[in-house]
Design a protein around this motif. Structure first.
Motif, PDB file in Angstrom:
ATOM      1  N   VAL A 238       0.831  -1.212   0.000  1.00 20.51           N
ATOM      2  CA  VAL A 238       0.000   0.000   0.000  1.00 20.51           C
ATOM      3  C   VAL A 238       0.861   1.255   0.000  1.00 20.51           C
ATOM      4  O   VAL A 238       0.496   2.277  -0.595  1.00 20.51           O
TER       5      VAL A 238
ATOM      6  N   ALA B 288      -5.329  -1.854  -9.725  1.00 20.26           N
ATOM      7  CA  ALA B 288      -5.299  -0.528 -10.353  1.00 20.26           C
ATOM      8  C   ALA B 288      -4.577  -0.549 -11.691  1.00 20.26           C
ATOM      9  O   ALA B 288      -4.838   0.292 -12.559  1.00 20.26           O
ATOM     10  N   HIS B 289      -3.657  -1.476 -11.872  1.00 22.43           N
ATOM     11  CA  HIS B 289      -2.904  -1.580 -13.134  1.00 22.43           C
ATOM     12  C   HIS B 289      -3.013  -2.998 -13.688  1.00 22.43           C
ATOM     13  O   HIS B 289      -2.075  -3.492 -14.323  1.00 22.43           O
TER      14      HIS B 289
ATOM     15  N   ASP C 295      -6.172  -3.727  -4.140  1.00 15.38           N
ATOM     16  CA  ASP C 295      -6.553  -2.550  -4.921  1.00 15.38           C
ATOM     17  C   ASP C 295      -5.355  -1.989  -5.684  1.00 15.38           C
ATOM     18  O   ASP C 295      -5.501  -1.521  -6.821  1.00 15.38           O
ATOM     19  N   ARG C 296      -4.163  -2.039  -5.048  1.00 13.65           N
ATOM     20  CA  ARG C 296      -2.958  -1.573  -5.743  1.00 13.65           C
ATOM     21  C   ARG C 296      -2.637  -2.477  -6.932  1.00 13.65           C
ATOM     22  O   ARG C 296      -2.162  -2.012  -7.966  1.00 13.65           O
TER      23      ARG C 296
ATOM     24  N   PRO D  27       5.120   3.776  -4.074  1.00 10.14           N
ATOM     25  CA  PRO D  27       4.747   4.939  -4.894  1.00 10.14           C
ATOM     26  C   PRO D  27       3.705   4.576  -5.943  1.00 10.14           C
ATOM     27  O   PRO D  27       3.530   3.405  -6.293  1.00 10.14           O
ATOM     28  N   GLU D  28       3.018   5.596  -6.421  1.00 11.62           N
ATOM     29  CA  GLU D  28       1.982   5.376  -7.437  1.00 11.62           C
ATOM     30  C   GLU D  28       2.567   4.692  -8.667  1.00 11.62           C
ATOM     31  O   GLU D  28       3.713   4.924  -9.050  1.00 11.62           O
ATOM     32  N   GLY D  29       1.766   3.857  -9.269  1.00  7.22           N
ATOM     33  CA  GLY D  29       2.205   3.119 -10.448  1.00  7.22           C
ATOM     34  C   GLY D  29       2.103   1.630 -10.205  1.00  7.22           C
ATOM     35  O   GLY D  29       1.744   1.182  -9.106  1.00  7.22           O
TER      36      GLY D  29
ATOM     37  N   LEU E 140       2.838  -2.084  -9.221  1.00  4.05           N
ATOM     38  CA  LEU E 140       3.713  -2.713  -8.247  1.00  4.05           C
ATOM     39  C   LEU E 140       4.732  -3.588  -8.962  1.00  4.05           C
ATOM     40  O   LEU E 140       4.515  -4.042 -10.091  1.00  4.05           O
TER      41      LEU E 140
END
Length: 308
Positions: free
Chosen positions: A41, A103-104, A99-100, A44-46, A48
């Motif tokens: 969690v 997200a991608h 969720d992380r 950084p954004e993007g 994993l």
């Protein structure tokens, strides 16, 4: 080998996660899972890292399998040992970490050679998240907890000494005794034997699963990377190490039994205490006074060697 199927444990990183579940003590599992999800969690954004994402999915699948609707979660190739009941506060953390991953997820699906297989993987992950976030129903009576598997080192201690662990042998002997020292060596060696036994079984199970896919017509499981050839070498190496470790454990057990049978399992008095007993000035020695009880110093100034 990467990913070989669409289940949460059908990839290399997830196999490592399964081994962590098997190797950690029950009390160590919740802290490890909390750290895993917190790290995911907090990244950084993007997208994993692929290995981290696969570890999160695998760990979340185990937690989801303990939810009321988690009976059909696919744990094939997952933990070999029964997983103890995990705290319910791990469920929202696992969902947040998923969720992380989700997200991608589109980029992850595109990486599959066959897109339909990638979509199946995505559906499995989404199903796990739904189970984790489902409203809690009325609690069901707890099922009897299955016993963890006994491996070869622990089994030898049970058969020969009637104990679950070499630690139980320590309490039978004083700390300074040879038997206590041998029990300590047996404890370490039994853990080594258990670890090799566990690795052997896990490697053999992976080979069996690969062959089962071939038997079902999925020949791509052995068409690349020499999976079976390398697995065979790994099995032979582990088997040789296991045989040597087992022999060493047997020899330690024989030495321990001899120490107990010969009566050498009593504490050895420290040398300094014995020396003080022999050289106390007040000892009554015929022909000597209190100050004469100590022997005269060596004329050459000799000093005793260092203690070992």
């Amino acid at each position: 080998m990467g990913s070989w199927d669409t289940g949460p444990f059908h990839n290399d990183a997830a196999v490592g996660t399964a081994e962590r579940f098997d190797s950690l003590f029950d009390s160590e599992l919740p802290p490890w899972l909390h750290r895993l999800f917190d790290v995911a969690v907090a990244m950084p954004e993007g997208p994993l890292d692929t290995d981290l994402a696969q570890e999160v999915v695998a760990a979340a699948a185990v937690i989801a399998s303990q939810c009321p609707d988690g009976g059909d979660v696919n744990l094939n190739s997952g933990p070999r040992e029964p997983v103890p009941p995990l705290p319910t506060d791990l469920r929202p953390k696992a969902a947040a970490a998923l969720d992380r991953v989700l997200a991608h997820a589109d980029a992850e699906v595109d990486r599959w050679y066959v897109r339909e297989r990638g979509e199946q993987w995505l559906g499995n992950v989404q199903r796990i998240r739904l189970i984790l976030t489902a409203p809690a129903s009325s609690p069901e009576p707890a099922a009897p907890r299955p016993q963890r598997r006994v491996f070869a080192g622990q089994q030898l201690l049970r058969d020969r000494f009637g104990v679950e662990d070499a630690l139980d042998l320590h309490a039978r002997h004083p700390k300074e005794s040879p038997a206590h020292a041998l029990a300590d060596l047996m404890e370490r060696q039994s853990y080594e034997v258990d670890t090799l036994d566990r690795e052997l079984r896990a490697t053999a199970s992976r080979a069996r699963e690969t062959l089962a896919q071939v038997a079902d017509g999925k020949h791509s499981a052995v068409q690349t990377n020499g999976v079976l050839r390398f697995t065979g070498i790994e099995l032979e190496t582990l088997g040789a190490r296991f045989a040597l470790a087992s022999r060493d454990l047997q020899e330690l057990a024989d030495r321990y039994e001899y120490a107990v049978a010969s009566g050498t399992d009593q504490a050895v008095a420290p040398r300094s205490a014995a020396a003080r007993t022999r050289t106390t000035p007040g000892d009554a020695v015929p022909g000597r006074g209190p100050t004469d009880s100590l022997p005269p110093p060596d004329s050459a100034g000799h000093r005793p060697g260092p203690r070992r």
